[in-house]
Design a protein around this motif. Sequence first.
Motif, PDB file in Angstrom:
ATOM      1  N   SER A  66      12.444 -18.621  -4.963  1.00  0.00           N
ATOM      2  CA  SER A  66      11.256 -18.684  -6.082  1.00  0.00           C
ATOM      3  C   SER A  66      11.942 -19.529  -7.291  1.00  0.00           C
ATOM      4  N   ALA A  67      13.177 -19.386  -7.310  1.00  0.00           N
ATOM      5  CA  ALA A  67      13.924 -20.398  -8.700  1.00  0.00           C
ATOM      6  C   ALA A  67      13.971 -21.632  -8.199  1.00  0.00           C
ATOM      7  N   LEU A  68      15.219 -21.737  -7.068  1.00  0.00           N
ATOM      8  CA  LEU A  68      14.869 -22.947  -6.725  1.00  0.00           C
ATOM      9  C   LEU A  68      13.911 -23.835  -6.508  1.00  0.00           C
ATOM     10  N   GLN A  69      12.639 -23.026  -6.272  1.00  0.00           N
ATOM     11  CA  GLN A  69      11.615 -23.972  -6.537  1.00  0.00           C
ATOM     12  C   GLN A  69      10.639 -24.065  -7.821  1.00  0.00           C
ATOM     13  N   HIS A  70      10.686 -23.397  -8.758  1.00  0.00           N
ATOM     14  CA  HIS A  70      10.719 -23.372  -9.954  1.00  0.00           C
ATOM     15  C   HIS A  70      10.627 -24.896 -10.816  1.00  0.00           C
ATOM     16  N   PRO A  71       9.244 -25.276 -11.361  1.00  0.00           N
ATOM     17  CA  PRO A  71       9.634 -26.316 -11.795  1.00  0.00           C
ATOM     18  C   PRO A  71      10.304 -27.063 -12.754  1.00  0.00           C
ATOM     19  N   GLN A  72      10.772 -25.590 -13.734  1.00  0.00           N
ATOM     20  CA  GLN A  72      11.572 -26.170 -14.689  1.00  0.00           C
ATOM     21  C   GLN A  72      13.117 -25.910 -14.248  1.00  0.00           C
ATOM     22  N   LEU A  73      13.134 -25.596 -12.908  1.00  0.00           N
ATOM     23  CA  LEU A  73      14.883 -24.668 -13.054  1.00  0.00           C
ATOM     24  C   LEU A  73      14.833 -25.931 -10.983  1.00  0.00           C
ATOM     25  N   CYS A  74      14.105 -26.460 -10.353  1.00  0.00           N
ATOM     26  CA  CYS A  74      14.262 -26.895  -9.436  1.00  0.00           C
ATOM     27  C   CYS A  74      15.658 -28.345  -9.095  1.00  0.00           C
ATOM     28  N   ILE A  75      15.648 -28.871 -10.234  1.00  0.00           N
ATOM     29  CA  ILE A  75      16.062 -30.811 -10.416  1.00  0.00           C
ATOM     30  C   ILE A  75      17.524 -29.249 -10.978  1.00  0.00           C
ATOM     31  N   LEU A  76      17.709 -28.551 -11.284  1.00  0.00           N
ATOM     32  CA  LEU A  76      19.205 -28.275 -12.294  1.00  0.00           C
ATOM     33  C   LEU A  76      19.955 -28.007 -11.347  1.00  0.00           C
ATOM     34  N   PRO A  77      21.531 -28.196 -11.517  1.00  0.00           N
ATOM     35  CA  PRO A  77      22.672 -27.356 -10.469  1.00  0.00           C
ATOM     36  C   PRO A  77      22.754 -26.183 -10.903  1.00  0.00           C
ATOM     37  N   PHE A  78      22.682 -25.407  -9.619  1.00  0.00           N
ATOM     38  CA  PHE A  78      23.079 -24.006  -9.142  1.00  0.00           C
ATOM     39  C   PHE A  78      24.233 -22.999  -9.046  1.00  0.00           C
ATOM     40  N   LEU A  79      24.784 -22.441  -9.886  1.00  0.00           N
ATOM     41  CA  LEU A  79      25.948 -21.592  -8.984  1.00  0.00           C
ATOM     42  C   LEU A  79      25.083 -20.569  -8.262  1.00  0.00           C
ATOM     43  N   ILE A  80      25.284 -20.332  -7.151  1.00  0.00           N
ATOM     44  CA  ILE A  80      25.214 -18.849  -6.339  1.00  0.00           C
ATOM     45  C   ILE A  80      26.773 -18.229  -6.154  1.00  0.00           C
ATOM     46  N   LEU A  81      26.505 -16.967  -6.693  1.00  0.00           N
ATOM     47  CA  LEU A  81      27.951 -15.958  -6.715  1.00  0.00           C
ATOM     48  C   LEU A  81      27.335 -15.008  -6.135  1.00  0.00           C
ATOM     49  N   ALA A  82      28.155 -14.719  -5.120  1.00  0.00           N
ATOM     50  CA  ALA A  82      27.767 -13.536  -3.766  1.00  0.00           C
ATOM     51  C   ALA A  82      29.276 -12.366  -3.919  1.00  0.00           C
ATOM     52  N   ASN A  83      28.707 -12.012  -5.073  1.00  0.00           N
ATOM     53  CA  ASN A  83      29.337 -10.769  -5.979  1.00  0.00           C
ATOM     54  C   ASN A  83      29.222  -9.951  -5.014  1.00  0.00           C
ATOM     55  N   HIS A  84      30.912  -8.877  -5.500  1.00  0.00           N
ATOM     56  CA  HIS A  84      31.302  -7.929  -5.320  1.00  0.00           C
ATOM     57  C   HIS A  84      31.467  -7.742  -3.487  1.00  0.00           C
ATOM     58  N   GLN A  85      32.714  -8.855  -3.356  1.00  0.00           N
ATOM     59  CA  GLN A  85      33.176  -9.434  -2.043  1.00  0.00           C
ATOM     60  C   GLN A  85      34.668  -7.982  -1.844  1.00  0.00           C
ATOM     61  N   ASP A  86      34.648  -7.387  -2.861  1.00  0.00           N
ATOM     62  CA  ASP A  86      36.101  -6.752  -2.602  1.00  0.00           C
ATOM     63  C   ASP A  86      35.196  -5.202  -2.336  1.00  0.00           C
ATOM     64  N   LYS A  87      33.637  -5.133  -2.091  1.00  0.00           N
ATOM     65  CA  LYS A  87      33.576  -4.373  -1.138  1.00  0.00           C
ATOM     66  C   LYS A  87      33.286  -4.393   0.118  1.00  0.00           C
TER      67      LYS A  87
END
Length: 186
Positions: free
Chosen positions: A107-128
């Motif tokens: 929903s963030a990627l499709q939100h009118p105010q956000l969809c044109i912005l760059p995204f940094l997606i962090l798949a966190n807790h990689q140490d688990k």
Amino acid sequence: EDYLELRPPPPRPEYDVVCIGLTGAGKTSLLSRLCSEGSDGIVPTTGFSIKAVPFPNAILNVKELGGADNIKKYWSRYYQGSQGVVFVLDSASSDEDLEAARNELHSALQHPQLCILPFLILANHQDKPAARSPSQVKKYFELEPLARGKRWILDGSTTDNMDEVKESFSHFIGLLEDKDIEPVRI
């Protein structure tokens, strides 16, 4: 006698960034470590908090929104004025939570105010031990079709390896700086 004129360094550009993700994804811990604050005694963010996170070439004013259900529904009120989005997910969470995170990211990627912005997606807790790799996350989140044509980065992260996190943010800052780039014409 020559002497070097001491000029103040040029001001670093500042970017307003919104940081979202479910409760427990690790947003606050990552941001605290980036600001070189301790990460003990961190409690879930209620409402939102703003941190100025300094990087060598920019300052990110990160508005971190709490991830609890009663706050999530108000996220979009805080999107105004954002120049980029940081989305943090717990890559070791249950399938149910991952599904919820996926829905929020979609929903963030499709939100009118956000969809044109760059995204940094962090798949966190990689140490688990249960962590899914960034490529598994990418597949599960179906990022390719959804984010085609957008500028986004998906990286794994853990608070144990802040150099890697800083590297991800420096790529993200590169995307923020490029906002005026003309689309390539072939």
